[in-house]
Scaffold this motif. Structure first.
Motif, PDB file in Angstrom:
ATOM      1  N   GLU A 348     -24.371 -15.756  49.788  1.00  0.00           N
ATOM      2  CA  GLU A 348     -25.815 -15.782  50.050  1.00  0.00           C
ATOM      3  C   GLU A 348     -26.326 -17.213  50.060  1.00  0.00           C
ATOM      4  O   GLU A 348     -27.104 -17.603  50.935  1.00  0.00           O
ATOM      5  N   ARG A 349     -25.882 -17.990  49.105  1.00  0.00           N
ATOM      6  CA  ARG A 349     -26.340 -19.380  49.025  1.00  0.00           C
ATOM      7  C   ARG A 349     -25.891 -20.163  50.263  1.00  0.00           C
ATOM      8  O   ARG A 349     -26.682 -20.911  50.855  1.00  0.00           O
ATOM      9  N   ARG A 352     -27.753 -19.016  53.484  1.00  0.00           N
ATOM     10  CA  ARG A 352     -29.113 -19.557  53.506  1.00  0.00           C
ATOM     11  C   ARG A 352     -29.113 -21.024  53.900  1.00  0.00           C
ATOM     12  O   ARG A 352     -29.954 -21.479  54.705  1.00  0.00           O
ATOM     13  N   GLU A 355     -28.298 -21.314  57.727  1.00  0.00           N
ATOM     14  CA  GLU A 355     -29.435 -20.970  58.576  1.00  0.00           C
ATOM     15  C   GLU A 355     -30.536 -22.016  58.497  1.00  0.00           C
ATOM     16  O   GLU A 355     -31.320 -22.190  59.443  1.00  0.00           O
ATOM     17  N   SER A 356     -30.596 -22.740  57.372  1.00  0.00           N
ATOM     18  CA  SER A 356     -31.657 -23.747  57.212  1.00  0.00           C
ATOM     19  C   SER A 356     -31.381 -25.016  58.016  1.00  0.00           C
ATOM     20  O   SER A 356     -32.319 -25.744  58.334  1.00  0.00           O
ATOM     21  N   THR A 674     -34.300 -10.313  54.771  1.00  0.00           N
ATOM     22  CA  THR A 674     -34.138 -11.307  53.701  1.00  0.00           C
ATOM     23  C   THR A 674     -34.081 -12.736  54.225  1.00  0.00           C
ATOM     24  O   THR A 674     -33.984 -13.675  53.428  1.00  0.00           O
ATOM     25  N   ALA A 675     -34.110 -12.918  55.547  1.00  0.00           N
ATOM     26  CA  ALA A 675     -34.028 -14.263  56.108  1.00  0.00           C
ATOM     27  C   ALA A 675     -35.187 -15.114  55.599  1.00  0.00           C
ATOM     28  O   ALA A 675     -36.338 -14.670  55.558  1.00  0.00           O
ATOM     29  N   ASP A 678     -35.298 -17.259  49.287  1.00  0.00           N
ATOM     30  CA  ASP A 678     -34.360 -17.902  48.365  1.00  0.00           C
ATOM     31  C   ASP A 678     -34.003 -16.896  47.280  1.00  0.00           C
ATOM     32  O   ASP A 678     -34.736 -16.718  46.306  1.00  0.00           O
TER      33      ASP A 678
END
Length: 836
Positions: A348-349, A352, A355-356, A674-675, A678
């Motif tokens: 997940e981390r 994220r 995608e950032s 969830t996009a 955090d």
């Protein structure tokens, strides 16, 4: 004259059928413990889920003195800090019907929690406990020591240089032979031990019946007493349960666990004979076996369970505050790259972060074995490991081969590797032998000074990784899975076309990826890089059976790239564009580096997408490492990348990474849900779009496989946190490997299950919070209820309070399913705001 344990005097209380039924019942309550090479997270309460959380707390307290909630001060501190609120306690009290008869409102319960002491539940006494109490000798410690020494020898998987065990006879018979010549108990003061052993029945079944009759154990207390006996040697019992679990997957049986119970019962029976002080104590002991829980203990237990439920509720409100929102609008442009990661919370981390740093990549969450349950056999090996969740058994065998191999080359490479492995093993045996080890150290010790320094400073590994032993670097770059049907070492290998097509459809539908494919689709498995770490496989992919996910990702890519498979998928409504390229990659969760395989085969037409993706991976890795470094050194602002890599190479590092510590939610929904959130590396994220799910077959799979695995992980961390002495493995610094099956804490005692304290606590605070898993699924509640109704295992988790189910509707609103009701309760925004 002392009564003989071989007595067959008739008993109106106990018979052979009842004894074996009780033995099997007690055995089923033991959680399996996987050996170190495939150490995976296991729910320590897996055999108790049908009893529910509250009843299991009582059962485990009686059987092992275990605690299933935190010390009461933990909850009172959370209340004082505002992390736990009165509405949470009120909701928890309402959800615990057993407590509502004792407390009229949450204020009364909180006053009782503050004013009343926690009342420990008395552990069911064994005869060894009774003997120690009335003789002043620590007989339980002696029993544990003798059984542990025998069990370590019996279950050894190749670590011991010498072994006394003969596998021609069963565990109980083997123990009896050794006990007949074991003088240690008599030296310790247990006179007549060997004579008593000689009088024991010759089979485990006979011993269970005769000893239970001799001790006159009440029939109603048999399974509880047997459970207590097994938990007194719970680590080795857990390994025996693992053996039984593995055999049952293949429709076979393993009797080691019941025979180990017979061994432990034999010790109690012998002690009852040879310790004279016990004769007058047995009647009161039998009464204790069936004594109900005292009112004070019951009240105390209810308070603690309600407080734990309130603690869970407080976190669930925080989670609901984050995810209860309208889903963002879909992308206007299709992404250039889709990257499928394991649902592991560590992914997940990284997802994220990825995608950032670029809008061109869309991430997907899916079980890290990618729907490919295989036994993967490395080149030069005859057998491999099961690369799938432990709930499943491999459906196919895949042998590793060499890309672009010349005629006979794979066989030559395999033969060379076998010779090198044999030579390495022979050299290792020479260094450890009783006599040659001294000469070796004196004559060659200084030669290893450079290597010792290199290992100490992280410049080299203490030992090469098993995956590369005996292989040259050029060969390693050419290794690949062989998916074509073949025969290897007398075993069928690979997949027939029909199997490949079925597996490809399962993979794509499981990811809700049946349309709008990107030009580049990357399946990213994961593994971990550590050294000198007995529990290293526990940091690898649990969905891959405690192995790296590399093999599964590469097999899945080979299948999805097959033109024949794609042609067949078109007839099933899944059209993969001709310009869509599948690649495999591996995410190192210790260093947050991602390696993409076979990039040299990528055509020029896709080189731009690949270059951009690899650049994004590098940037995302830096972001993820910086975030994770805050957990290790909150004040560190320099050399983050170097320090993270150093941890992976440091052979003195007790926590090279935090693993799945902090795991606190399972979410199955489209990524749009969830996009941009955090979730702090605390959530298992499974991509799922119910609108694409024919007959809710994918939902069925999610709730009966990934959700179960996530609950196992969550409950292993939960158990190791609330009572590390019973469910965890203590201080990692003191661990000693025994038989390669597990670790001891120190130089003796029982095998330690679960997680070491260093995996949960940073020395000042808990890194993992003890929470039971909330499961959030975006799907109609009727479909979710259909899965619950069809599967007892899922129903037990939900209704027993082991997990809490939430559903998201099309508008982003949440509803919760109470543990003991199928009527879903809407989570109104006002109700959720109480968590803020």
């Amino acid at each position: 004259m002392k009564p003989s344990l071989c007595s067959t005097a008739p008993s109106s209380v106990i018979n052979g059928e009842g004894v074996m039924r009780a033995a099997q019942s007690a055995a089923s309550r033991i959680a399996p413990i996987w050996p170190l090479k495939t150490f995976v997270a296991v729910n320590p309460f897996v055999g108790l889920t049908k009893h529910g959380f509250l009843e299991s707390a009582e059962l485990m307290a009686r059987a092992a003195g275990a605690r299933m909630t935190m010390p009461r001060s933990f909850y009172l501190d959370a209340l004082a800090k505002g992390e736990l609120r009165l509405p949470d306690v009120a909701e928890a009290l309402a959800a615990t019907p057993q407590a509502r008869g004792n407390f009229v409102d949450p204020q009364q319960l909180l006053r009782a929690a503050q004013q009343e002491q926690q009342q420990p539940i008395a552990v069911t006494p064994t005869i060894a406990d009774l003997a120690a109490q009335h003789s002043g000798v620590d007989w339980p410690a002696l029993v544990m020591e003798r059984i542990a020494l025998f069990a370590a020898d019996y279950f050894d998987q190749g670590q011991a240089t010498w072994n006394m065990v003969s596998y021609q006879i069963g565990l109980y018979a083997q123990w009896r032979e050794i006990a007949l010549i074991d003088r240690a108990p008599e030296v310790a003061g247990l006179r007549g031990f060997r004579s008593a052993v000689a009088a024991l029945p010759e089979t485990a079944e006979q011993l269970l019946l005769s000893a239970s009759k001799q001790l006159a154990v009440p029939a109603a207390a048999l399974d509880g007493y047997y459970h207590r006996l097994l938990m007194s040697i719970g680590g080795f019992a857990g390994h025996a349960r693992y053996r039984q679990w593995q055999q049952q997957l293949y429709g076979r049986n393993d009797t080691a666990l019941v025979e180990l119970l017979a061994v432990r019962l034999a010790w109690d029976a012998v002690l009852a004979q040879v310790v004279p002080q016990l004769a007058d104590q047995l009647p009161s002991w039998r009464e204790a076996l069936t004594a109900p829980l005292g009112e004070a203990q019951r009240r105390s237990l209810l308070i603690d369970v309600v407080l734990q439920t309130a603690f869970d509720t407080a976190w669930q409100r925080q989670l609901a505050t984050q995810i209860q929102r309208p889903a963002p609008p879909p992308r206007l442009r299709a992404p250039k790259v889709m990257a499928a990661f394991c649902i592991d919370v560590r992914s997940e981390r990284f997802r994220r972060a990825l995608e950032s740093v670029t809008p061109q990549v869309e991430t997907i969450g899916f079980g890290g074995f990618f729907g490919v349950p295989i036994e993967y056999v490395p080149i030069g090996h005859r057998h491999g490991g099961a690369q799938c969740p432990v709930l499943l058994k491999p459906s196919h065998v895949v042998h590793e081969t060499v890309r672009d191999a010349k005629h006979g080359e794979p066989a030559r490479i395999a033969a060379r590797r076998l010779v090198r492995r044999w030579a390495s093993k022979a050299w290792h045996s020479f260094r450890l032998a009783a006599v040659s080890s001294f000469a070796y150290v004196e004559t060659l010790g200084l030669v290893y000074a450079a290597k010792l320094l290199g290992n100490s400073f992280g410049l080299s590994r203490a030992a090469p990784h098993p995956a590369v032993v005996g292989l040259s670097r050029p060969v390693r770059r050419r290794l690949k899975p062989g998916i074509e049907p073949s025969q290897a070492n007398g075993r069928h290998s690979g997949f027939a076309l029909g199997d490949r097509v079925a597996m490809a459809e399962t993979i794509l539908r499981g990811m809700s990826l049946t349309t709008s494919f990107a030009r580049l689709v990357v399946l990213v498995g994961h593994g971990a890089t550590t050294v000198n770490n007995p529990h290293a496989s526990g940091l690898d992919c649990g969905a891959c059976g405690g192995h790296s996910g590399e093999a599964n990702a590469r097999v899945a890519v080979e299948i999805l790239a097959d033109p024949q498979v794609r042609a067949e998928l078109r007839t099933r409504g899944i059209v993969i564009p001709e310009d869509t390229l599948f690649l495999a990659a591996l995410h190192d969760t210790t260093t947050d580096e991602v390696h993409v395989f076979e990039t040299d085969l990528v055509p020029d037409s896709h080189s731009a997408e690949l270059a951009a993706f690899q650049h994004a991976l590098a940037l995302a890795g830096r972001v993820a490492r910086a975030e994770r470094m805050l957990q290790f050194e909150p004040c560190s602002r320099v050399r983050v990348d170097a320090k993270i890599v150093e941890r992976s190479r440091d052979w003195s590092q007790v926590r090279p990474e935090w693993g799945l510590a902090g795991c606190a939610a399972f979410i199955a929904a489209p990524r749009e849900r969830t996009a941009g959130l955090d979730l702090a590396g605390k959530s298992f994220l499974h991509s799922y779009d119910w609108r694409q799910d024919q007959d809710f077959a994918t939902l069925h799979t999610i709730m009966t496989a990934p959700m179960i695995v996530a609950s196992w992980i969550s409950l292993q961390y939960y158990g190791s946190t609330v009572d590390n002495a019973v469910f965890g493995s203590g201080n990692k610094v003191l661990h000693n490997v025994v038989g390669t099956i597990g670790v001891l804490e120190g130089n003796g005692g029982d095998l330690r299950p679960g997680l070491p304290w260093q995996s949960l606590h940073d020395g000042e605070r808990l890194v993992h919070q003890p929470l039971r898993l909330p499961v959030v699924i975006e799907a109609p509640t009727a479909a979710i209820e259909g899965v619950i109704a069809a599967h007892a295992g899922v129903r037990e988790l939900v209704e027993g309070g082991w997990i809490t189910l939430f559903a998201i509707d099309d508008h982003g609103a949440l509803a919760r399913r109470p543990a003991r009701s199928s009527v879903w309760v809407s989570m109104s925004p006002a109700l959720i705001d109480q968590a803020a």
